[in-house]
Motif scaffolding. Structure first.
Motif, PDB file in Angstrom:
ATOM      1  N   LEU A  11       0.823  -1.204   0.000  1.00 24.84           N
ATOM      2  CA  LEU A  11       0.000   0.000   0.000  1.00 24.84           C
ATOM      3  C   LEU A  11       0.862   1.261   0.000  1.00 24.84           C
ATOM      4  CD1 LEU A  11      -2.823  -0.933   2.546  1.00 24.84           C
ATOM      5  CD2 LEU A  11      -3.103  -0.557   0.101  1.00 24.84           C
ATOM      6  N   ALA A  12       1.930   1.231   0.791  1.00 22.25           N
ATOM      7  CA  ALA A  12       2.807   2.394   0.884  1.00 22.25           C
ATOM      8  C   ALA A  12       3.622   2.605  -0.385  1.00 22.25           C
ATOM      9  CB  ALA A  12       3.738   2.245   2.082  1.00 22.25           C
ATOM     10  N   ASP A  13       3.739   1.573  -1.209  1.00 26.38           N
ATOM     11  CA  ASP A  13       4.542   1.650  -2.433  1.00 26.38           C
ATOM     12  C   ASP A  13       3.639   1.810  -3.657  1.00 26.38           C
ATOM     13  OD1 ASP A  13       6.473   1.466  -4.384  1.00 26.38           O
ATOM     14  OD2 ASP A  13       6.921  -0.646  -4.042  1.00 26.38           O
ATOM     15  N   THR A  14       3.216   0.706  -4.250  1.00 29.37           N
ATOM     16  CA  THR A  14       2.403   0.791  -5.471  1.00 29.37           C
ATOM     17  C   THR A  14       0.981   1.274  -5.193  1.00 29.37           C
ATOM     18  OG1 THR A  14       1.803  -1.562  -5.295  1.00 29.37           O
ATOM     19  CG2 THR A  14       3.742  -1.007  -6.636  1.00 29.37           C
ATOM     20  N   GLY A  15       0.528   1.126  -3.951  1.00 33.68           N
ATOM     21  CA  GLY A  15      -0.780   1.671  -3.610  1.00 33.68           C
ATOM     22  C   GLY A  15      -0.809   3.179  -3.780  1.00 33.68           C
ATOM     23  N   VAL A  16       0.303   3.822  -3.465  1.00 33.29           N
ATOM     24  CA  VAL A  16       0.416   5.273  -3.636  1.00 33.29           C
ATOM     25  C   VAL A  16       0.627   5.619  -5.107  1.00 33.29           C
ATOM     26  CG1 VAL A  16       1.795   7.306  -3.088  1.00 33.29           C
ATOM     27  CG2 VAL A  16       1.279   5.633  -1.296  1.00 33.29           C
ATOM     28  N   SER A  17       1.544   4.913  -5.774  1.00 36.88           N
ATOM     29  CA  SER A  17       1.851   5.239  -7.175  1.00 36.88           C
ATOM     30  C   SER A  17       0.665   4.980  -8.097  1.00 36.88           C
ATOM     31  CB  SER A  17       3.070   4.437  -7.645  1.00 36.88           C
ATOM     32  OG  SER A  17       2.807   3.038  -7.616  1.00 36.88           O
ATOM     33  N   HIS A  18      -0.229   4.077  -7.717  1.00 39.96           N
ATOM     34  CA  HIS A  18      -1.430   3.798  -8.506  1.00 39.96           C
ATOM     35  C   HIS A  18      -2.610   4.688  -8.109  1.00 39.96           C
ATOM     36  CE1 HIS A  18       0.808   0.352  -9.891  1.00 39.96           C
ATOM     37  NE2 HIS A  18      -0.193  -0.043 -10.647  1.00 39.96           N
ATOM     38  N   GLY A  19      -2.400   5.577  -7.146  1.00 33.92           N
ATOM     39  CA  GLY A  19      -3.456   6.492  -6.747  1.00 33.92           C
ATOM     40  C   GLY A  19      -4.519   5.878  -5.860  1.00 33.92           C
ATOM     41  N   LEU A  20      -4.227   4.738  -5.248  1.00 27.60           N
ATOM     42  CA  LEU A  20      -5.199   4.075  -4.379  1.00 27.60           C
ATOM     43  C   LEU A  20      -5.130   4.600  -2.946  1.00 27.60           C
ATOM     44  CD1 LEU A  20      -4.565   0.514  -5.775  1.00 27.60           C
ATOM     45  CD2 LEU A  20      -6.656   1.817  -6.063  1.00 27.60           C
ATOM     46  N   ILE A  21      -3.970   5.043  -2.545  1.00 23.37           N
ATOM     47  CA  ILE A  21      -3.737   5.607  -1.221  1.00 23.37           C
ATOM     48  C   ILE A  21      -2.996   6.926  -1.402  1.00 23.37           C
ATOM     49  CG2 ILE A  21      -2.459   5.332   0.947  1.00 23.37           C
ATOM     50  CD1 ILE A  21      -4.833   3.562   0.939  1.00 23.37           C
ATOM     51  N   GLY A  22      -3.452   7.961  -0.735  1.00 28.11           N
ATOM     52  CA  GLY A  22      -2.759   9.241  -0.810  1.00 28.11           C
ATOM     53  C   GLY A  22      -1.445   9.199  -0.048  1.00 28.11           C
ATOM     54  N   PRO A  23      -0.435   9.919  -0.505  1.00 29.89           N
ATOM     55  CA  PRO A  23       0.865   9.923   0.188  1.00 29.89           C
ATOM     56  C   PRO A  23       0.761  10.296   1.662  1.00 29.89           C
ATOM     57  CG  PRO A  23       1.017  11.042  -1.931  1.00 29.89           C
ATOM     58  CD  PRO A  23      -0.444  10.777  -1.695  1.00 29.89           C
ATOM     59  N   LEU A  59      -9.678  -2.605   0.618  1.00 34.93           N
ATOM     60  CA  LEU A  59     -10.153  -2.249   1.950  1.00 34.93           C
ATOM     61  C   LEU A  59     -11.675  -2.230   1.968  1.00 34.93           C
ATOM     62  CD1 LEU A  59      -7.672   0.743   2.428  1.00 34.93           C
ATOM     63  CD2 LEU A  59      -7.406  -1.571   3.332  1.00 34.93           C
ATOM     64  N   PRO A  60     -12.300  -3.118   2.695  1.00 32.62           N
ATOM     65  CA  PRO A  60     -11.709  -4.001   3.706  1.00 32.62           C
ATOM     66  C   PRO A  60     -11.399  -5.423   3.235  1.00 32.62           C
ATOM     67  CG  PRO A  60     -14.068  -4.034   3.982  1.00 32.62           C
ATOM     68  CD  PRO A  60     -13.787  -3.102   2.812  1.00 32.62           C
ATOM     69  N   GLY A  61     -11.738  -5.770   1.975  1.00 31.62           N
ATOM     70  CA  GLY A  61     -11.708  -7.165   1.546  1.00 31.62           C
ATOM     71  C   GLY A  61     -10.390  -7.887   1.745  1.00 31.62           C
ATOM     72  N   VAL A  62      -9.284  -7.301   1.290  1.00 31.99           N
ATOM     73  CA  VAL A  62      -7.975  -7.965   1.418  1.00 31.99           C
ATOM     74  C   VAL A  62      -7.588  -8.099   2.882  1.00 31.99           C
ATOM     75  CG1 VAL A  62      -5.506  -7.728   0.967  1.00 31.99           C
ATOM     76  CG2 VAL A  62      -7.148  -7.317  -0.872  1.00 31.99           C
ATOM     77  N   VAL A  63      -7.847  -7.061   3.665  1.00 32.14           N
ATOM     78  CA  VAL A  63      -7.524  -7.115   5.097  1.00 32.14           C
ATOM     79  C   VAL A  63      -8.309  -8.235   5.773  1.00 32.14           C
ATOM     80  CG1 VAL A  63      -7.616  -5.864   7.281  1.00 32.14           C
ATOM     81  CG2 VAL A  63      -6.939  -4.675   5.191  1.00 32.14           C
ATOM     82  N   LEU A  64      -9.584  -8.355   5.459  1.00 30.94           N
ATOM     83  CA  LEU A  64     -10.397  -9.413   6.068  1.00 30.94           C
ATOM     84  C   LEU A  64      -9.877 -10.798   5.682  1.00 30.94           C
ATOM     85  CD1 LEU A  64     -13.960  -7.887   5.566  1.00 30.94           C
ATOM     86  CD2 LEU A  64     -12.734  -8.181   7.730  1.00 30.94           C
ATOM     87  N   ALA A  65      -9.424 -10.944   4.439  1.00 33.12           N
ATOM     88  CA  ALA A  65      -8.880 -12.233   3.994  1.00 33.12           C
ATOM     89  C   ALA A  65      -7.581 -12.570   4.722  1.00 33.12           C
ATOM     90  CB  ALA A  65      -8.645 -12.198   2.488  1.00 33.12           C
ATOM     91  N   ILE A  66      -6.802 -11.546   5.081  1.00 37.48           N
ATOM     92  CA  ILE A  66      -5.566 -11.773   5.832  1.00 37.48           C
ATOM     93  C   ILE A  66      -5.880 -12.164   7.270  1.00 37.48           C
ATOM     94  CG2 ILE A  66      -3.524 -10.612   6.784  1.00 37.48           C
ATOM     95  CD1 ILE A  66      -3.443  -8.926   4.214  1.00 37.48           C
ATOM     96  N   VAL A  67      -6.791 -11.420   7.887  1.00 34.88           N
ATOM     97  CA  VAL A  67      -7.141 -11.671   9.287  1.00 34.88           C
ATOM     98  C   VAL A  67      -7.933 -12.960   9.457  1.00 34.88           C
ATOM     99  CG1 VAL A  67      -8.438 -10.739  11.261  1.00 34.88           C
ATOM    100  CG2 VAL A  67      -7.138  -9.211   9.794  1.00 34.88           C
TER     101      VAL A  67
END
Length: 219
Positions: A11-23, A59-67
């Motif tokens: 998320l901190a890497d490609t999530g930001v570069s893809h515009g999914l998460i703000g810096p 969010l939240p799908g991937v997080v729920l799959a991890i937890v």
């Protein structure tokens, strides 16, 4: 934890570069996003099947799959670039219980359905419900992540939700010692028979009013 940390790094890497998460979100990824999503895992019974509408950054799908690796999770996202990113993330994390679907929620009516549908910060409750109801199995539950205004939004939209067959509405707090404030969800059960009965009552009432007006006009 290793998978959660790996996802946080993505998320901190490609999530930001893809515009999914703000810096600006990177320093608060854990509290505002990962833990925020993880705590609603208690809304789903063991081995439940759920659909995450407007999954975006997972969010939240991937997080729920991890937890909760026991869950079967379907991510619905209309944007190609985002679904491509989600496909890579799911593969990199080895989340075999997760399937990514590209398209708008309404396009999957009659194609994809589950006992649980969830969404995070996608739209106001009444609009979100119109998208999600076609994906809910009868007696299924919509678990909508909302902010502090959850109760107010529910009160304002309650009549429209009932027309859609969404009943037994409650605002649920999901807390953690790691979060300053509990996460709120609006939980609504889909009862299509109730919706049909309400529509029938409305139609009978309208017919009665029309007949009364006609009688008054003749007199």
């Amino acid at each position: 934890m290793p998978l959660a940390e790996q996802f946080a790094g993505i998320l901190a890497d490609t999530g930001v570069s893809h515009g999914l998460i703000g810096p600006r979100e990177v320093p608060r990824l854990w509290e505002r996003h990962l833990l925020n999503c993880a705590v609603i895992a208690d809304a789903f019974p063991r081995e439940a099947r759920l659909i995450d509408v407007g999954s975006g950054a997972g969010l939240p799908g991937v997080v729920l799959a991890i937890v909760r690796p026991d869950l079967e999770v379907h991510l619905v996202e209309p944007m190609l670039r985002r679904t491509q990113w989600l496909d890579v993330v799911v593969a990199d994390l080895g989340l075999n219980s997760v399937t990514v679907h590209r398209g708008r929620a309404e396009e999957f009516a009659g194609v994809l359905a589950a006992p649980f549908v969830t969404a995070r910060a996608v739209a106001r409750l009444d609009k979100l419900a119109r998208w999600c109801v076609p994906l809910l199995e009868p007696q299924g539950v919509l678990v909508a992540m909302k902010g502090r205004s959850a109760a107010t939004e529910l009160d304002e939209d309650r009549k429209g939700l009932e027309r859609l067959g969404l009943t037994d509405a409650v605002v649920t707090e999901h807390s953690s010692v790691l979060l300053e404030e509990p996460v709120l969800t609006v939980d609504l059960r889909f009862a299509p028979r109730a919706a049909r009965a309400k529509a029938a009552r409305t139609e009978r009432g309208r017919a009665s009013r029309q007949a009364r007006t006609a009688r008054q006009a003749r007199s």
